[in-house]
Design a protein around this motif. Structure first.
Motif, PDB file in Angstrom:
ATOM      1  N   ASP A 121      18.288 -21.128 -50.110  1.00 43.87           N
ATOM      2  CA  ASP A 121      18.467 -21.486 -51.506  1.00 43.87           C
ATOM      3  C   ASP A 121      17.134 -21.295 -52.232  1.00 43.87           C
ATOM      4  OD1 ASP A 121      20.862 -22.873 -52.788  1.00 43.87           O
ATOM      5  OD2 ASP A 121      19.214 -24.067 -53.611  1.00 43.87           O
TER       6      ASP A 121
ATOM      7  N   ASP B 289      14.617 -28.085 -56.761  1.00 42.01           N
ATOM      8  CA  ASP B 289      15.003 -29.504 -56.664  1.00 42.01           C
ATOM      9  C   ASP B 289      14.620 -30.230 -55.372  1.00 42.01           C
ATOM     10  OD1 ASP B 289      17.044 -27.752 -55.810  1.00 42.01           O
ATOM     11  OD2 ASP B 289      18.566 -29.299 -55.959  1.00 42.01           O
TER      12      ASP B 289
ATOM     13  N   ASP C  94      15.890 -28.500 -60.899  1.00 42.49           N
ATOM     14  CA  ASP C  94      15.782 -27.195 -60.240  1.00 42.49           C
ATOM     15  C   ASP C  94      14.617 -26.371 -60.786  1.00 42.49           C
ATOM     16  OD1 ASP C  94      18.129 -28.201 -59.274  1.00 42.49           O
ATOM     17  OD2 ASP C  94      19.266 -26.350 -59.498  1.00 42.49           O
TER      18      ASP C  94
ATOM     19  N   SER D 176      19.943 -20.773 -56.821  1.00 44.26           N
ATOM     20  CA  SER D 176      20.955 -21.719 -57.297  1.00 44.26           C
ATOM     21  C   SER D 176      20.474 -22.469 -58.528  1.00 44.26           C
ATOM     22  CB  SER D 176      21.286 -22.726 -56.194  1.00 44.26           C
ATOM     23  OG  SER D 176      20.207 -23.618 -56.006  1.00 44.26           O
TER      24      SER D 176
ATOM     25  N   LYS E 296      27.453 -21.377 -61.775  1.00 48.01           N
ATOM     26  CA  LYS E 296      27.258 -22.694 -61.178  1.00 48.01           C
ATOM     27  C   LYS E 296      27.395 -23.743 -62.268  1.00 48.01           C
ATOM     28  CE  LYS E 296      24.058 -25.585 -58.658  1.00 48.01           C
ATOM     29  NZ  LYS E 296      22.844 -25.653 -57.846  1.00 48.01           N
TER      30      LYS E 296
ATOM     31  N   TYR F 252      28.464 -32.554 -56.653  1.00 47.85           N
ATOM     32  CA  TYR F 252      27.254 -32.354 -55.850  1.00 47.85           C
ATOM     33  C   TYR F 252      26.652 -33.679 -55.368  1.00 47.85           C
ATOM     34  CZ  TYR F 252      27.361 -27.929 -58.539  1.00 47.85           C
ATOM     35  OH  TYR F 252      27.730 -26.764 -59.142  1.00 47.85           O
TER      36      TYR F 252
ATOM     37  N   PHE G  39      25.482 -34.098 -51.704  1.00 53.58           N
ATOM     38  CA  PHE G  39      24.382 -33.161 -51.408  1.00 53.58           C
ATOM     39  C   PHE G  39      23.049 -33.751 -51.862  1.00 53.58           C
ATOM     40  CE2 PHE G  39      21.441 -29.871 -52.830  1.00 53.58           C
ATOM     41  CZ  PHE G  39      21.464 -28.930 -51.817  1.00 53.58           C
ATOM     42  N   ARG G  40      23.072 -34.381 -53.037  1.00 52.65           N
ATOM     43  CA  ARG G  40      21.809 -34.934 -53.548  1.00 52.65           C
ATOM     44  C   ARG G  40      21.359 -36.119 -52.689  1.00 52.65           C
ATOM     45  NH1 ARG G  40      23.131 -34.102 -60.050  1.00 52.65           N
ATOM     46  NH2 ARG G  40      23.391 -31.843 -59.861  1.00 52.65           N
TER      47      ARG G  40
ATOM     48  N   LYS H 270      22.056 -32.015 -65.146  1.00 50.30           N
ATOM     49  CA  LYS H 270      21.471 -30.671 -65.184  1.00 50.30           C
ATOM     50  C   LYS H 270      22.173 -29.834 -66.249  1.00 50.30           C
ATOM     51  CE  LYS H 270      19.904 -30.932 -60.358  1.00 50.30           C
ATOM     52  NZ  LYS H 270      19.777 -30.244 -59.040  1.00 50.30           N
TER      53      LYS H 270
ATOM     54  N   GLN I 174      22.825 -25.814 -65.901  1.00 46.61           N
ATOM     55  CA  GLN I 174      24.084 -25.513 -65.214  1.00 46.61           C
ATOM     56  C   GLN I 174      25.219 -25.468 -66.252  1.00 46.61           C
ATOM     57  OE1 GLN I 174      24.290 -28.482 -62.090  1.00 46.61           O
ATOM     58  NE2 GLN I 174      22.691 -27.451 -60.911  1.00 46.61           N
TER      59      GLN I 174
ATOM     60  N   LYS J  66      30.571 -21.946 -58.047  1.00 42.13           N
ATOM     61  CA  LYS J  66      30.298 -23.256 -57.460  1.00 42.13           C
ATOM     62  C   LYS J  66      30.497 -24.342 -58.496  1.00 42.13           C
ATOM     63  CE  LYS J  66      26.452 -25.742 -55.530  1.00 42.13           C
ATOM     64  NZ  LYS J  66      25.038 -25.798 -55.450  1.00 42.13           N
TER      65      LYS J  66
ATOM     66  N   VAL K 254      31.758 -27.441 -52.048  1.00 45.86           N
ATOM     67  CA  VAL K 254      30.547 -28.280 -52.074  1.00 45.86           C
ATOM     68  C   VAL K 254      30.731 -29.639 -51.403  1.00 45.86           C
ATOM     69  CG1 VAL K 254      29.650 -27.122 -54.127  1.00 45.86           C
ATOM     70  CG2 VAL K 254      30.989 -29.249 -54.367  1.00 45.86           C
ATOM     71  N   SER K 255      29.625 -30.360 -51.369  1.00 44.94           N
ATOM     72  CA  SER K 255      29.554 -31.623 -50.622  1.00 44.94           C
ATOM     73  C   SER K 255      30.625 -32.634 -51.041  1.00 44.94           C
ATOM     74  CB  SER K 255      28.164 -32.232 -50.793  1.00 44.94           C
ATOM     75  OG  SER K 255      27.860 -32.427 -52.169  1.00 44.94           O
TER      76      SER K 255
ATOM     77  N   TYR L 132      30.922 -26.900 -45.429  1.00 44.01           N
ATOM     78  CA  TYR L 132      30.483 -27.819 -44.367  1.00 44.01           C
ATOM     79  C   TYR L 132      31.537 -27.920 -43.272  1.00 44.01           C
ATOM     80  CZ  TYR L 132      27.179 -28.836 -48.045  1.00 44.01           C
ATOM     81  OH  TYR L 132      26.221 -28.691 -49.006  1.00 44.01           O
TER      82      TYR L 132
HETATM   83  C1  PBG Z   1      20.354 -27.164 -55.711  1.00 46.99           C
HETATM   84  C2  PBG Z   1      21.662 -27.074 -55.088  1.00 46.99           C
HETATM   85  C3  PBG Z   1      22.713 -27.981 -55.236  1.00 46.99           C
HETATM   86  C4  PBG Z   1      23.697 -27.595 -54.339  1.00 46.99           C
HETATM   87  C5  PBG Z   1      23.257 -26.429 -53.702  1.00 46.99           C
HETATM   88  N1  PBG Z   1      21.996 -26.113 -54.194  1.00 46.99           N
HETATM   89  C6  PBG Z   1      22.858 -29.225 -56.035  1.00 46.99           C
HETATM   90  C7  PBG Z   1      22.527 -29.275 -57.443  1.00 46.99           C
HETATM   91  O1  PBG Z   1      22.555 -28.279 -58.161  1.00 46.99           O
HETATM   92  O2  PBG Z   1      22.198 -30.375 -57.875  1.00 46.99           O
HETATM   93  C8  PBG Z   1      24.974 -28.353 -54.147  1.00 46.99           C
HETATM   94  C9  PBG Z   1      25.673 -28.153 -52.864  1.00 46.99           C
HETATM   95  C10 PBG Z   1      26.669 -29.189 -52.527  1.00 46.99           C
HETATM   96  O3  PBG Z   1      26.990 -30.116 -53.305  1.00 46.99           O
HETATM   97  O4  PBG Z   1      27.166 -29.109 -51.410  1.00 46.99           O
HETATM   98  N2  PBG Z   1      19.957 -26.305 -56.640  1.00 46.99           N
END
Ligand code: PBG
Length: 338
Positions: free
Chosen positions: A129, A133, A141, A176, A206, A212, A215-216, A230, A234, A261, A286-287, A326
């Motif tokens: 990536d 961030d 980011d 990203s 995105k 997300y 993920f964070r 964001k 985004q 995404k 995503v997560s 995942y």
């Molecule tokens: C960071 C990034 C993010 C994800 C991948 N790269 C999160 C965001 O933009 O805050 C999310 C992936 C996920 O939720 O699985 N630039």
């Protein structure tokens, strides 16, 4: 993807749609899409330490690996036929700063992970990536000045970040960050250093998404973001045409593959992107999408194996060439068993 001429519709009882569904063999013969391990990219989290594995609390079943534990984990994915992994670091708070300098430390966690994987598995695809961030004490980011994420200053940082990742052995640079112009400057930076064979997979469309969240937690950036969104870089979840403009620009600037995404809530975007451009198209499951199914299944509401394969097939149906998920290892295992 072309849908071809419209299908003739017959009249009951001569036309019985259930005939083709009667047998396993006939269902297999008329199946329109297939899902294989070749379609899967496995995102992995890396943390500091040695011989260490720790759970990600909001993503049951997902862990962070210390770099030395990655080769064994990746060996399993490789044996199941998964072509590539994507690396995400949980950078310790002490290494985060407003300038995100750790992003281009050639010995940062990402570079350690890339080297460990590539030393053990040179033929495994490794994606990194590109975004600040994980390294930014603002949690954004890009670089923040007076409360604003600065576009052009961030581009320089992204190029430095990409170069250390490539020098560590990364095959695919996946930006990203959603800064304007990043694909063009990254292509130029890579080519001018002799890395013209490195692929660019752009997170082209995105969205600024609540999905997300886990993920964070996994990369421990949430606290640093202090509740900010964001939204200034985004995309707005209300928009579709804008996604097509983003993708068009990234292709023009040199993206080899494009990504949408999040995944499941945005399959309409995948469909339009693939129809319009016909380029290698990916989606990131995503997560939050992982957590929804996993936690529901753990609580007995869903059959995990079924919903995992059904969800991943939905990406193929919409036009994806592949999916970052995942579920990759579990899904590949299920596909081998079936
Ligand atoms: C960071 C990034 C993010 C994800 C991948 N790269 C999160 C965001 O933009 O805050 C999310 C992936 C996920 O939720 O699985 N630039």
């Amino acid at each position: 993807m072309s849908r071809g001429p419209s299908t003739p519709v017959g009249v009951f009882p001569q036309t019985r749609m259930r005939r083709n569904r009667r047998w396993d063999w006939s269902r297999r013969l008329v199946r329109e899409n297939t899902l294989t391990p070749d379609d899967l990219i496995w995102p992995v989290f890396v943390c500091e330490g040695t011989d260490h594995i720790e759970p990600v609390p909001t993503m049951p079943g997902v862990v962070r690996y210390s770099p030395d534990r990655l080769p064994a984990a990746v060996a399993e994915a490789k044996a199941l036929g998964i072509p590539a992994v994507a690396i995400f670091p949980a950078t310790p708070a002490s290494a985060k700063s407003p300038g995100a300098e750790e992003a281009w430390n050639p010995d940062n966690l990402v570079c350690q992970a890339v080297r460990a994987i590539k030393d053990a598995h040179p033929d495994m695809g490794v994606m990194c990536d590109v975004a600040l961030d994980p390294f930014n004490s603002d949690g954004h980011d890009g670089i923040v000045r007076d409360g604003h994420v600065e576009n052009d200053e961030t581009l320089e940082a992204l190029c430095r970040q990409a170069l250390v990742q490539v020098e560590a052995g990364c095959d695919v640079i996946a930006p990203s960050d959603m800064m304007d112009g990043r694909i063009g400057v990254l292509r130029e930076a890579l080519d001018s250093e002799g890395h013209e064979k490195v692929l660019l997979m752009s997170y082209a469309a995105k969205y600024s998404s609540g999905f997300y969240g886990p993920f964070r937690d996994a990369i421990e950036s949430k606290g640093f973001l202090k509740g900010e969104t964001k939204d200034t870089y985004q995309m707005d979840p209300a928009n579709t045409d804008e996604a097509l403009r983003e993708v068009a620009l990234d292709i023009e600037e040199g993206a080899d593959m494009v990504m949408v995404k999040p995944g499941l809530p945005y399959l309409d975007i995948v469909y339009r992107v693939k129809e319009r451009f016909g380029v290698p198209t990916f989606a990131y499951n995503v997560s939050g999408e992982y957590a929804m199914l996993r936690i529901a299944a753990d609580n007995g509401a869903l059959d995990y194996d079924r919903v995992v394969l059904e969800s991943l097939m939905a990406f193929k149906r919409a036009g994806c060439n592949g999916v970052l998920t995942y579920f990759a290892v579990d899904a590949a295992r299920l596909l081998h068993d079936s």
